[in-house]
Scaffold this motif. Structure first.
Motif, PDB file in Angstrom:
ATOM      1  N   ARG A 257       0.828  -1.203   0.000  1.00  0.00           N
ATOM      2  CA  ARG A 257       0.000   0.000   0.000  1.00  0.00           C
ATOM      3  C   ARG A 257       0.865   1.257   0.000  1.00  0.00           C
ATOM      4  O   ARG A 257       0.577   2.240  -0.707  1.00  0.00           O
ATOM      5  CB  ARG A 257      -0.918  -0.007   1.223  1.00  0.00           C
ATOM      6  N   ILE A 258       1.922   1.227   0.774  1.00  0.00           N
ATOM      7  CA  ILE A 258       2.852   2.366   0.802  1.00  0.00           C
ATOM      8  C   ILE A 258       3.450   2.594  -0.582  1.00  0.00           C
ATOM      9  O   ILE A 258       3.532   3.726  -1.077  1.00  0.00           O
ATOM     10  CB  ILE A 258       3.959   2.129   1.848  1.00  0.00           C
ATOM     11  N   ASN A 259       3.879   1.499  -1.213  1.00  0.00           N
ATOM     12  CA  ASN A 259       4.452   1.608  -2.559  1.00  0.00           C
ATOM     13  C   ASN A 259       3.431   2.173  -3.542  1.00  0.00           C
ATOM     14  O   ASN A 259       3.772   2.972  -4.432  1.00  0.00           O
ATOM     15  CB  ASN A 259       4.935   0.242  -3.039  1.00  0.00           C
ATOM     16  N   PHE A 260       2.181   1.732  -3.381  1.00  0.00           N
ATOM     17  CA  PHE A 260       1.122   2.223  -4.270  1.00  0.00           C
ATOM     18  C   PHE A 260       0.934   3.728  -4.108  1.00  0.00           C
ATOM     19  O   PHE A 260       0.804   4.475  -5.079  1.00  0.00           O
ATOM     20  CB  PHE A 260      -0.193   1.502  -3.972  1.00  0.00           C
ATOM     21  N   LEU A 261       0.927   4.171  -2.844  1.00  0.00           N
ATOM     22  CA  LEU A 261       0.757   5.603  -2.606  1.00  0.00           C
ATOM     23  C   LEU A 261       1.924   6.405  -3.179  1.00  0.00           C
ATOM     24  O   LEU A 261       1.738   7.507  -3.685  1.00  0.00           O
ATOM     25  CB  LEU A 261       0.622   5.878  -1.105  1.00  0.00           C
ATOM     26  N   ARG A 262       3.105   5.819  -3.096  1.00  0.00           N
ATOM     27  CA  ARG A 262       4.285   6.535  -3.582  1.00  0.00           C
ATOM     28  C   ARG A 262       4.351   6.565  -5.109  1.00  0.00           C
ATOM     29  O   ARG A 262       4.986   7.428  -5.685  1.00  0.00           O
ATOM     30  CB  ARG A 262       5.558   5.899  -3.036  1.00  0.00           C
ATOM     31  N   THR A 263       3.723   5.603  -5.762  1.00  0.00           N
ATOM     32  CA  THR A 263       3.784   5.536  -7.229  1.00  0.00           C
ATOM     33  C   THR A 263       2.437   5.885  -7.852  1.00  0.00           C
ATOM     34  O   THR A 263       2.285   6.929  -8.486  1.00  0.00           O
ATOM     35  CB  THR A 263       4.227   4.136  -7.685  1.00  0.00           C
ATOM     36  N   GLY A 264       1.453   5.014  -7.641  1.00  0.00           N
ATOM     37  CA  GLY A 264       0.147   5.235  -8.265  1.00  0.00           C
ATOM     38  C   GLY A 264      -0.498   6.529  -7.850  1.00  0.00           C
ATOM     39  O   GLY A 264      -0.951   7.315  -8.682  1.00  0.00           O
ATOM     40  N   VAL A 265      -0.519   6.788  -6.539  1.00  0.00           N
ATOM     41  CA  VAL A 265      -1.149   8.010  -6.050  1.00  0.00           C
ATOM     42  C   VAL A 265      -0.353   9.233  -6.501  1.00  0.00           C
ATOM     43  O   VAL A 265      -0.916  10.254  -6.884  1.00  0.00           O
ATOM     44  CB  VAL A 265      -1.281   7.980  -4.519  1.00  0.00           C
ATOM     45  N   ALA A 267       1.400   9.490  -9.222  1.00  0.00           N
ATOM     46  CA  ALA A 267       1.082   9.693 -10.638  1.00  0.00           C
ATOM     47  C   ALA A 267      -0.292  10.334 -10.796  1.00  0.00           C
ATOM     48  O   ALA A 267      -0.489  11.232 -11.617  1.00  0.00           O
ATOM     49  CB  ALA A 267       1.140   8.361 -11.379  1.00  0.00           C
ATOM     50  N   GLN A 268      -1.253   9.886  -9.991  1.00  0.00           N
ATOM     51  CA  GLN A 268      -2.596  10.458 -10.057  1.00  0.00           C
ATOM     52  C   GLN A 268      -2.591  11.910  -9.593  1.00  0.00           C
ATOM     53  O   GLN A 268      -3.325  12.750 -10.120  1.00  0.00           O
ATOM     54  CB  GLN A 268      -3.557   9.630  -9.200  1.00  0.00           C
ATOM     55  N   LEU A 269      -1.734  12.195  -8.617  1.00  0.00           N
ATOM     56  CA  LEU A 269      -1.653  13.561  -8.132  1.00  0.00           C
ATOM     57  C   LEU A 269      -1.210  14.516  -9.229  1.00  0.00           C
ATOM     58  O   LEU A 269      -1.661  15.666  -9.293  1.00  0.00           O
ATOM     59  CB  LEU A 269      -0.683  13.647  -6.948  1.00  0.00           C
ATOM     60  N   GLU A 270      -0.326  14.039 -10.093  1.00  0.00           N
ATOM     61  CA  GLU A 270       0.117  14.883 -11.202  1.00  0.00           C
ATOM     62  C   GLU A 270      -1.060  15.270 -12.077  1.00  0.00           C
ATOM     63  O   GLU A 270      -1.195  16.421 -12.494  1.00  0.00           O
ATOM     64  CB  GLU A 270       1.190  14.141 -12.025  1.00  0.00           C
ATOM     65  N   GLN A 271      -1.919  14.279 -12.360  1.00  0.00           N
ATOM     66  CA  GLN A 271      -3.099  14.553 -13.173  1.00  0.00           C
ATOM     67  C   GLN A 271      -4.091  15.434 -12.417  1.00  0.00           C
ATOM     68  O   GLN A 271      -4.693  16.354 -12.987  1.00  0.00           O
ATOM     69  CB  GLN A 271      -3.773  13.245 -13.600  1.00  0.00           C
ATOM     70  N   ASP A 272      -4.259  15.148 -11.117  1.00  0.00           N
ATOM     71  CA  ASP A 272      -5.159  15.965 -10.299  1.00  0.00           C
ATOM     72  C   ASP A 272      -4.675  17.410 -10.237  1.00  0.00           C
ATOM     73  O   ASP A 272      -5.478  18.354 -10.248  1.00  0.00           O
ATOM     74  CB  ASP A 272      -5.258  15.390  -8.885  1.00  0.00           C
ATOM     75  N   TYR A 273      -3.367  17.568 -10.172  1.00  0.00           N
ATOM     76  CA  TYR A 273      -2.775  18.909 -10.151  1.00  0.00           C
ATOM     77  C   TYR A 273      -3.077  19.658 -11.452  1.00  0.00           C
ATOM     78  O   TYR A 273      -3.493  20.829 -11.439  1.00  0.00           O
ATOM     79  CB  TYR A 273      -1.269  18.771  -9.931  1.00  0.00           C
ATOM     80  N   ILE A 274      -2.923  18.956 -12.575  1.00  0.00           N
ATOM     81  CA  ILE A 274      -3.227  19.565 -13.882  1.00  0.00           C
ATOM     82  C   ILE A 274      -4.707  19.913 -13.973  1.00  0.00           C
ATOM     83  O   ILE A 274      -5.082  20.993 -14.443  1.00  0.00           O
ATOM     84  CB  ILE A 274      -2.822  18.612 -15.023  1.00  0.00           C
ATOM     85  N   TYR A 298      -2.754  15.142  -1.372  1.00  0.00           N
ATOM     86  CA  TYR A 298      -1.321  15.213  -1.048  1.00  0.00           C
ATOM     87  C   TYR A 298      -1.053  14.782   0.384  1.00  0.00           C
ATOM     88  O   TYR A 298       0.006  14.221   0.689  1.00  0.00           O
ATOM     89  CB  TYR A 298      -0.794  16.630  -1.288  1.00  0.00           C
ATOM     90  N   ASN A 299      -2.000  15.037   1.276  1.00  0.00           N
ATOM     91  CA  ASN A 299      -1.817  14.656   2.676  1.00  0.00           C
ATOM     92  C   ASN A 299      -1.711  13.149   2.852  1.00  0.00           C
ATOM     93  O   ASN A 299      -1.179  12.669   3.860  1.00  0.00           O
ATOM     94  CB  ASN A 299      -2.973  15.193   3.521  1.00  0.00           C
ATOM     95  N   LYS A 300      -2.211  12.394   1.880  1.00  0.00           N
ATOM     96  CA  LYS A 300      -2.101  10.931   1.955  1.00  0.00           C
ATOM     97  C   LYS A 300      -0.648  10.471   1.869  1.00  0.00           C
ATOM     98  O   LYS A 300      -0.327   9.341   2.238  1.00  0.00           O
ATOM     99  CB  LYS A 300      -2.914  10.288   0.834  1.00  0.00           C
ATOM    100  N   LEU A 301       0.209  11.329   1.360  1.00  0.00           N
ATOM    101  CA  LEU A 301       1.629  10.996   1.284  1.00  0.00           C
ATOM    102  C   LEU A 301       2.355  11.340   2.578  1.00  0.00           C
ATOM    103  O   LEU A 301       3.583  11.255   2.640  1.00  0.00           O
ATOM    104  CB  LEU A 301       2.281  11.743   0.112  1.00  0.00           C
ATOM    105  N   GLY A 302       1.605  11.750   3.576  1.00  0.00           N
ATOM    106  CA  GLY A 302       2.209  12.030   4.872  1.00  0.00           C
ATOM    107  C   GLY A 302       2.988  13.333   4.870  1.00  0.00           C
ATOM    108  O   GLY A 302       2.685  14.274   4.129  1.00  0.00           O
TER     109      GLY A 302
END
Length: 715
Positions: A257-265, A267-274, A298-302
């Motif tokens: 789950r941590i790895n997913f947040l660091r990668t998948g989330v 990557a999604q944040l980049e799109q959410d930011y755009i 972003y807070n999900k990344l701690g």
């Protein structure tokens, strides 16, 4: 070979020639023989009986073997496919099956009565064994299915336990789980269920709850790291019931789950930011809502995500302010934009240290935004306006918006580039005379704004020299120009001679020379010349006039070469007046400079060149050259040439290849016709006012003098 008893001692003559017995064959001899024969018959019967019994036995044995194998195979297939889920159901189906199959076997293998019973008994034994096996399989299968149903029920209760937070309801669910495990044991389901005890079911509920907790969307990296520490701590009471292997499994799930947040989330944040930037640009007044939503992601990344969002939040807040302050400037003039920028610059320069970076970013963002607006307007201003205001915007509003945008009247447009292309295509598809009428009518329809359409048509680069020539004065131009351009070649060649064409070409060169000399610049837009450069464009127009003259001559045999050229030149001669100063020609278009004002303009331009004192203060002199040297060399080489817009003139030095004369700041010296007229009128008005004032002053002085004299007389 043994000799029969009845023939002993007789030899070969025992039978006479007549067929009767020989002398020694007495009846006594036959009595012994009969006894011998009787004994022999009994033995033969016994031997025959033994033989047939053995053969029947062999057939029966063979039938037993074959029928037994077939029956076993059919029983096995029945047991596999009968579908019974209970022993009672199986027994009923098996009895039906057995009766049918036994009758089939009896009919197929017909044995002697004394062997048939043994055959039937053998099949009964096979059936009994197969039935016993089938009953066992049916019981096991039914038990497994019932156990699976019980297991499904248990899974649902475990899910309920995971989802339920109410303690009363949890106790009720746990009671149901206890009862289910008791029933499983009583019904013999326990070997076939996963959760054999209530403790096992509760433990499974804990696991599922943990997995759900791990994948909770609201769990941040910090939360997950804390869970890892707790799970890997053997002293943590919460996970005391789990083995080291189970805790490692949980740890691996958390790491995934941590790895997913660091990668998948991420990557999604980049799109959410755009996406957030797009939302803010579309509706900056709701920017705060979108910024808050992005911050939660972003807070999900701690801590890492929170630190990263600090800069992003500032950027988005700046974007919000930039959009709010610049959106209303879509149709404003560059001067107004510059004023707004200056205001923001002052805010930045006077801001506190903590706000300085934000105010500077807003200033820079507004600079970029305004530059983008100006660039979008520059490409196709009408399309830009229609994309914002709607395609059905009226012509008056279109022009009003362009005025608000600070676009000079002469540079305003009526059509988009796409609309202009369609307009040209419609015109180009028509026959020559129809094309001419269409063009004239389209321009006439624009009324007072027809010059804007004509200029835009010329600037589009779609229309050729013939069309541009006609557009000089579209309402009085000759259809001959179009016909000559589109289909005149054959007519011209057939009805004019090469001599005539050469003569007319020479006349056109002569009559067109003054007009040619009045042009200046390498690219002429918005005049009779299209894009393409001075020489190429002027040559095309000259050729259009010559070809029009050829066509006029070809369609009117009685007209002279000179008259044909005069008619072809009429479109220019009727639209322009040519004036000469210092041997150089400039032109004034009648539409721009009214005939009554043309003399005023000409006199003003003569005075400007003749006023050497004023020129000395205005002209930028070549390096290492005094004004006296320059003016002596230039002398009467200073001339006027009409500008590209045909609304004024440039000062050029024909002695230096018609180069522009520059002012002290390095700009071309240019005078607008309208300014010259206004200045002359103002000068005349000032002169009249001065004369009037002088006259008034003299009268007042004379009156005072008369008053003094009269006073003396009275005394």
């Amino acid at each position: 070979m043994k000799i029969p008893l009845y023939n002993k001692g007789v030899g070969a003559t025992g039978i006479t020639a007549g067929g009767s017995l020989g002398p020694r064959a007495t009846s006594g001899a036959f009595t012994g023989v009969g006894q011998q024969l009787a004994a022999f018959g009994k033995e033969a019967d016994r031997i025959a009986t033994d033989f047939f019994d053995a053969e029947a036995q062999s057939v029966a044995d063979d039938a037993n073997v074959k029928a037994g194998l077939e029956y076993k195979s059919k029983i096995a297939e029945f047991n596999r496919t009968n579908g019974s889920l209970s022993v009672a159901e199986y027994d009923k189906k098996f009895e039906q099956f057995k009766n049918i199959e036994l009758n089939i076997a009896r009919g197929k293998y017909k044995l002697r009565k004394d062997f048939q019973q043994k055959f039937d008994n053998n099949l009964e034994i096979i059936a009994a064994n197969g039935k016993q096996l089938g009953r066992q399989e049916t019981h096991t299968k039914g038990t497994k299915i019932k156990a699976q149903n019980s297991q499904d029920y248990m899974n649902s209760k475990i899910d309920d336990l995971v989802a339920t937070k109410d303690p009363v309801l949890r106790e009720r669910i746990l009671a149901d789980i206890n009862e289910r495990t008791r029933l499983d044991l009583a019904n013999g389901y326990t070997p076939y269920v996963k959760y054999k005890t209530a403790d096992a079911a509760r433990k499974e509920a804990d696991k599922r709850g943990l997995f759900i907790d791990i994948n909770d969307e609201d769990k941040s990296l910090d939360d997950l790291q804390k869970m890892k520490s707790e799970i890997l701590d053997p002293k943590n009471e919460k996970y005391a019931g789990y083995s080291a292997g189970e805790r490692e499994t949980f740890n691996a799930k958390i790491q995934d789950r941590i790895n997913f947040l660091r990668t998948g989330v991420t990557a999604q944040l980049e799109q959410d930011y755009i996406n957030t930037k797009s939302y803010i640009k579309a509706n900056p007044d709701k920017a705060d809502e979108h910024i808050e939503q992005l911050e939660l992601q972003y807070n999900k990344l701690g801590i890492e995500g929170k630190n990263k969002f600090v800069a992003i939040k500032l950027e988005l807040q700046v974007l919000k302010t930039v959009e709010q302050r610049s959106n209303s400037y879509n149709f404003e003039s560059p001067a107004n934009m510059q004023s707004e920028l200056l205001d923001q610059k002052n805010k930045w320069e006077s801001s506190s240290v903590e706000n300085s970076a934000k105010e500077l970013a807003i200033y820079q963002g507004m600079q970029k935004k305004f530059a983008g607006i100006l660039q979008s307007r520059k490409t196709d201003v009408v399309d830009y306006i229609k994309r914002i205001e709607g395609q059905d915007v009226t012509r008056d509003k279109l022009l009003a918006i362009q005025s608000r945008m600070g676009i000079p009247p002469k540079d305003r447009k009526l059509k988009t580039q796409q609309e202009m292309t369609k307009f040209f295509e419609q015109y180009d598809s028509l026959a020559p005379s129809e094309a001419s009428a269409f063009l004239k009518q389209s321009i006439e329809d624009e009324g007072s704004e027809k010059n804007l359409l004509v200029k835009q048509m010329m600037q589009s680069g779609l229309f050729g020299a013939h069309e541009n020539l006609t557009m000089i004065n579209p309402l009085s131009s000759l259809n001959n120009t179009f016909i000559a351009a589109k289909k005149g070649d054959k007519t011209i060649k057939e009805f004019t001679t090469a001599t005539d064409r050469t003569a007319m070409n020479q006349l056109v060169i002569e009559k067109f020379s003054d007009f040619r000399a009045s042009h200046v610049g390498t690219t002429v837009m918005g005049s009779v010349l299209g894009a393409g450069g001075r020489d190429a464009s002027i040559n095309e127009v000259q050729m259009a006039i010559a070809k029009t003259a050829h066509y006029i001559k070809a369609t009117n045999k009685n007209i002279t070469d000179s008259d044909a050229v005069e008619r072809a030149m009429n479109i220019i001669d009727s639209s322009y007046v040519m004036r000469k100063i210092n041997g150089g020609f400039y032109r004034m278009k009648n539409e721009i400079v009214q005939p009554d004002d043309q003399g005023t303009v000409h006199d003003s331009l003569k005075k400007i060149i003749d006023n050497r004192r004023a020129l000395k203060d205005k002209i930028q002199l070549p390096e290492n050259k005094s004004f006296e040297t320059y003016i002596t060399q230039a002398g009467r080489q200073l001339r006027w040439q009409t500008n590209e817009e045909e609304d004024g003139v440039f000062l050029v030095n024909s002695g230096a290849h018609d180069t522009f004369v520059l002012d002290k700041s390095g700009k071309k010296i240019e005078y607008k016709f309208a300014d010259l007229i206004t200045k002359t009128q103002q000068t005349a008005a000032d002169k009249d006012k001065k004369i009037s004032q002088q006259t008034k002053t003299r009268l007042e002085k004379r009156q005072r003098q008369l008053g003094i004299r009269n006073k003396r007389l009275d005394e």
